[in-house]
Scaffold this active site. Structure first.
Site, PDB file in Angstrom:
ATOM      1  N   GLY A   1      60.377  47.952  42.332  1.00 41.32           N
ATOM      2  CA  GLY A   1      60.144  46.879  41.366  1.00 41.32           C
ATOM      3  C   GLY A   1      58.665  46.701  41.045  1.00 41.32           C
ATOM      4  O   GLY A   1      57.808  46.855  41.915  1.00 41.32           O
TER       5      GLY A   1
ATOM      6  N   ARG B   1      55.741  39.156  38.077  1.00 39.79           N
ATOM      7  CA  ARG B   1      55.374  37.746  38.289  1.00 39.79           C
ATOM      8  C   ARG B   1      54.276  37.570  39.331  1.00 39.79           C
ATOM      9  O   ARG B   1      53.695  36.494  39.440  1.00 39.79           O
ATOM     10  CB  ARG B   1      56.611  36.940  38.693  1.00 39.79           C
ATOM     11  CG  ARG B   1      57.511  36.613  37.497  1.00 39.79           C
ATOM     12  CD  ARG B   1      58.488  35.523  37.854  1.00 39.79           C
ATOM     13  NE  ARG B   1      59.607  36.025  38.637  1.00 39.79           N
ATOM     14  CZ  ARG B   1      60.355  35.271  39.439  1.00 39.79           C
ATOM     15  NH1 ARG B   1      60.087  33.984  39.580  1.00 39.79           N
ATOM     16  NH2 ARG B   1      61.358  35.788  40.104  1.00 39.79           N
TER      17      ARG B   1
END
Length: 449
Positions: free
Chosen positions: A13, A17
């Site tokens: 990933g 964020r």
């Protein structure tokens, strides 16, 4: 089950964020990368194979010596696509799949989960958790008989589905058979993210009549993922609390756990007191009956029984029994002091052995030196160890007295019971039981004003 188990960790990933150039799984929690904790929990199960799915070469490089098999996900097309990259490489009959961003996960939670998976005789089991405020987690949808039928991501859920409090942790146990890989290959992207969701396997299996189970964990904290800086800070706080609780259970007094910063692997002896602002890092070992802090930074060091360290920095140092360090001392790598040594205010020690009973009370630099027993080192003393090209050693014998503001120009040796007059610059050896002086004669003249 251990040797029949394969673990696949999804660590590809991007972690957008986190707002960081660093891959999410490499961000540290209490001094160790997030992924390191996940690997440790998996290794506690003794699996036959561990596969890590990555996209950033930095992750592969950071864990190149971890003894795992790396699989690349060249493009981030979702968790289902990530798991599919292990096709043809994962060989054990049972696969444990988990994300690489759950630093609080433990071997015991995973072991209990796998035990339930076997008990259910399921083809696919989801580890779930019940949360009063599930937020963005995917909801576990069950039929009227309580069987899981699908997982719906929060962004794709209806208002009714958002009211479900049992959610997906991203941890799965799967039977490694052709149906698994065919199902993964057949996943679609009909969702808000336009990605291949691993969660869609649940509906695939349920529709095909395969046995699906969802097992809630009683430890919500253990499955908390890290997706933002705020969640990283929260995970670090929880990890510190876990470490502090273990130390206090073993007989250590931590005055203010919320303001004490501990890393895994730190060892602290019984009846030691740790004051606020203390950082214990890098495998540091503290003996019994010590007093540490306030505001001590101790990294990769050993402090032995009965010692006190206040407002000081220790890096790669050894403090033997009964020493008093600080305030505002700095013990650098290779410093080895004690027993019963006093290293006081604004004293720096580097690559030096300082033996029993010696005192350096203030404003001193001791570098590349061998200091004997019961030596007194006056304020402002410097071992001048570097000539611009090479380091040289200073040797001071037992019971020597070094006057204040002395410069010892290495290589130089001060004999046992020798005295060095204050303000001296010593460039040659001083024999035992002699007085060494190296300063200009004082001159006093009348003023002419």
């Amino acid at each position: 089950m251990a040797r029949k188990l394969g673990a696949i960790i999804l660590a590809a990933g991007k972690g957008t964020r986190m707002r960081s150039k660093r891959p999410k799984v490499l961000h540290p929690v209490c001094g160790r990368p997030i992924l390191d904790y996940v690997l440790a929990a998996v290794r506690g199960l003794d699996p036959a194979q561990v596969i890590v799915v990555v996209s950033d070469p930095a992750v592969r490089e950071a864990f190149s010596a971890a003894g795992v098999t790396f699989v690349d996900q060249a493009e981030p097309h979702g968790t289902g696509h990530a798991l599919l990259q292990a096709r043809g490489k994962a060989t054990p009959p049972t696969l444990l799949v988990l994300p690489g961003d759950v630093p609080l996960i433990t071997s015991s939670v995973l072991s209990d989960f796998l035990e339930q998976h076997e008990k259910e005789r399921a083809d696919l089991t989801v580890l779930s958790v019940v949360l009063p405020a599930p937020g963005s987690y995917g909801r576990i949808v069950r039929d009227q008989d309580g069987h899981p039928t699908r997982i719906v991501e929060a962004r794709d859920a209806t208002a009714d589905e958002l009211g479900i409090t049992e959610v997906n942790t991203g941890i799965y146990a799967l039977r490694n058979d052709p149906f698994l890989w065919e199902s993964l290959a057949g996943l679609g992207t009909g969702n808000a993210q336009r990605e291949y969701y691993l969660t869609d396997l649940v509906s695939c299996y349920a529709t095909a009549g395969r046995r699906v189970a969802a097992v809630p964990t009683p430890e919500p904290a253990a499955v908390m993922g890290v997706n933002s800086r705020a969640e990283l800070a929260r995970a670090e706080g929880m990890m510190r609390d876990r470490i502090a609780a273990e130390l206090m259970e073993s007989g250590v007094r931590i005055v203010d756990p919320a303001h004490t910063y501990l890393e895994p692997g730190v060892k602290v002896g019984m009846d030691t007191v740790i004051h606020p602002g203390t950082h214990l890092r890098g495998g540091t070992s503290i003996g019994e009956d010590c007093e540490i802090g306030p505001d001590a930074w101790i990294d990769g060091s050993r402090v032995e029984a009965g010692s006190r360290v206040r407002y000081s920095v220790l890096e790669g140092a050894r403090v033997r029994e009964g020493c008093d360090i600080g305030p505002y001392a700095h013990l650098r790598p290779g410093a080895d002091v004690g027993p019963n040594v006093r290293i006081g205010n604004f004293v720096e020690v580097k690559a030096a052995r300082v033996r029993r009973g010696t005192k350096a009370g203030h404003l001193t630099y001791i570098g590349d030196a061998e200091i004997g027993e019961e030596v007194n080192i006056g304020a402002g003393t410097i071992t001048c160890n570097y000539d611009g090209k090479r380091k040289h050693r200073t040797v001071i014998g037992d019971r020597a007295f070094i006057g204040s503001n002395t410069a010892l120009v290495a290589p130089v040796e001060i004999g046992e019971d020798a005295i060095i007059g204050a303000g001296s610059t010593i460039t040659a050896d001083v024999p035992p039981r002699t007085l060494g002086l190296g300063r200009a004669r004082q001159v006093i003249k009348e003023r002419k004003d």
